[in-house]
Design an enzyme around this catalytic site. Structure first.
Site, PDB file in Angstrom:
ATOM      1  N   ASP A 140       4.446  -2.700  -7.669  1.00  0.00           N
ATOM      2  CA  ASP A 140       3.751  -1.592  -7.011  1.00  0.00           C
ATOM      3  C   ASP A 140       3.900  -0.305  -7.806  1.00  0.00           C
ATOM      4  O   ASP A 140       2.971   0.500  -7.897  1.00  0.00           O
ATOM      5  CB  ASP A 140       4.293  -1.399  -5.592  1.00  0.00           C
ATOM      6  CG  ASP A 140       4.012  -2.589  -4.703  1.00  0.00           C
ATOM      7  OD1 ASP A 140       2.970  -3.246  -4.901  1.00  0.00           O
ATOM      8  OD2 ASP A 140       4.829  -2.877  -3.812  1.00  0.00           O
ATOM      9  N   GLY A 182       0.813  -1.208   0.000  1.00  0.00           N
ATOM     10  CA  GLY A 182       0.000   0.000   0.000  1.00  0.00           C
ATOM     11  C   GLY A 182       0.846   1.256   0.000  1.00  0.00           C
ATOM     12  O   GLY A 182       0.658   2.159  -0.816  1.00  0.00           O
ATOM     13  N   THR A 216      -0.479  -8.585 -15.329  1.00  0.00           N
ATOM     14  CA  THR A 216       0.929  -8.235 -15.481  1.00  0.00           C
ATOM     15  C   THR A 216       1.743  -9.511 -15.671  1.00  0.00           C
ATOM     16  O   THR A 216       1.438 -10.553 -15.073  1.00  0.00           O
ATOM     17  CB  THR A 216       1.439  -7.442 -14.276  1.00  0.00           C
ATOM     18  OG1 THR A 216       1.324  -8.249 -13.084  1.00  0.00           O
ATOM     19  CG2 THR A 216       0.633  -6.179 -14.089  1.00  0.00           C
TER      20      THR A 216
END
Length: 328
Positions: A271, A68, A238
């Site tokens: 990320d 996150g 991905t």
């Protein structure tokens, strides 16, 4: 019962302090991240150890991480107005992580600081252009439904909410429901791999698994093209060094190849890709342009050491795209 001494961070990010003078401020939509905040304990070695094997490491570093926090940092470094929502412990790691997010330009004042709960830690081994990761959730487990109820008024201020799987899965579903009820775009990066209920898939705006995570969610053996056509412009798969693929509303399968990189550390590359994709979609880019931008940002991130430290700026990504190595 939540301890009375639990509190919210009151510090404002550097980007908020300088908001009035920041070029282009107000043009970019606002993005919230609800997710994990970890301290990465990263060890480098000649190779990844085998089961039961002990190897001598080359170095050890404490590096800010958590999927996150990584995605929030990536978004802020790329120019988005970003706020992080989550929990840290009332310890030195928590303080360092809050300061690091603020330095990156991420708003942090609604991150919960939890008493008697350690900040989450990820144990990472980096070797052979790859990594292995073991996560101890710590305070991330306190990002529960009660916490979400506390921050709902603030989430309403955002155009997009981004989630991952390093907080309780019931919390993820709860936030997705909230976003669906209030017309807020929700993006779920289902990592680490875990099953995702079909009603969550239907409610999110984008689902961004890697190939392994897609197989766990949808079942082994299903061709990627079949899955992508089932969820056009929603499912983004991905594929690491092979790039990323999706399906347009027309039914055309879109494959965006990865930019070749001189890899130093792959930690945080996924990320970075997710953060960059969200930034450009929130800004209005079409799917292909957003994925090309995201792939380029992710590739650049692997050429530096560290998850957040290696993430590129918007200027660096634009400079690389301007070279025209991949058709834009």
């Amino acid at each position: 019962m939540r301890q009375e001494t639990d509190r919210f961070s009151s510090e404002k990010s550097e980007s908020e302090k300088l908001e009035a003078g920041k070029a282009g401020e107000g043009k970019m939509k606002k993005i919230a991240v609800v997710g994990s905040i970890n301290m990465d304990m990263t060890v480098t070695a000649e190779r990844i150890p085998l089961k039961g094997e002990t190897l001598r490491g080359d170095s050890i570093r404490l590096i800010p991480g958590g999927k996150g926090a990584n995605q929030a940092a990536a978004m802020a470094k790329l120019g988005a107005q970003t706020e992080m929502f989550g929990c840290v412990g009332d310890d030195s790691n928590g303080s360092m992580l809050l300061q690091n997010l603020q330095k990156a330009g991420v708003k942090t004042e609604h991150i919960k600081i939890c008493k008697d709960t350690p900040t989450g830690i990820a144990m990472i081994t980096v070797a052979e252009n790859d990594n292995t990761i073991v996560v101890v959730p710590g305070a991330n487990g306190r990002a529960d439904k009660a916490y979400i109820d506390e921050i709902k008024p603030y989430l309403m201020e955002y155009d997009m909410v981004v989630l991952q799987h390093e907080i309780p899965l019931e919390t993820v579903a709860y936030v997705v429901d909230f976003c669906a009820e209030n017309g807020i775009q929700a993006v779920l990066n289902p990592a680490p791999a875990a099953e995702v209920p079909m009603d969550v898939i239907e409610k999110v705006t984008y689902l961004t698994p890697n190939e392994h995570e897609a197989a766990l969610i949808f079942g082994e053996g299903k061709p990627a093209e079949e899955l992508l056509r089932q969820y056009p412009e929603k499912l983004i798969i991905t594929q690491g060094s092979k790039g990323v693929c999706a399906c347009l509303e027309s039914g055309e399968i879109l494959h965006v190849p990865a930019r070749p990189a001189k890899v130093a550390d792959t930690t945080g590359a996924g990320d970075t890709l997710n953060g960059a994709f969200c930034v450009r979609r929130a800004a209005g880019d079409d799917l292909k342009s957003a994925l090309l931008y995201a792939n380029t940002a992710a590739s650049l991130s692997t050429e530096k050491f560290g998850a957040q430290a290696g993430m590129p700026s918007a200027e660096e990504v634009e400079e690389e795209l301007s070279k025209g190595r991949i058709e834009r």
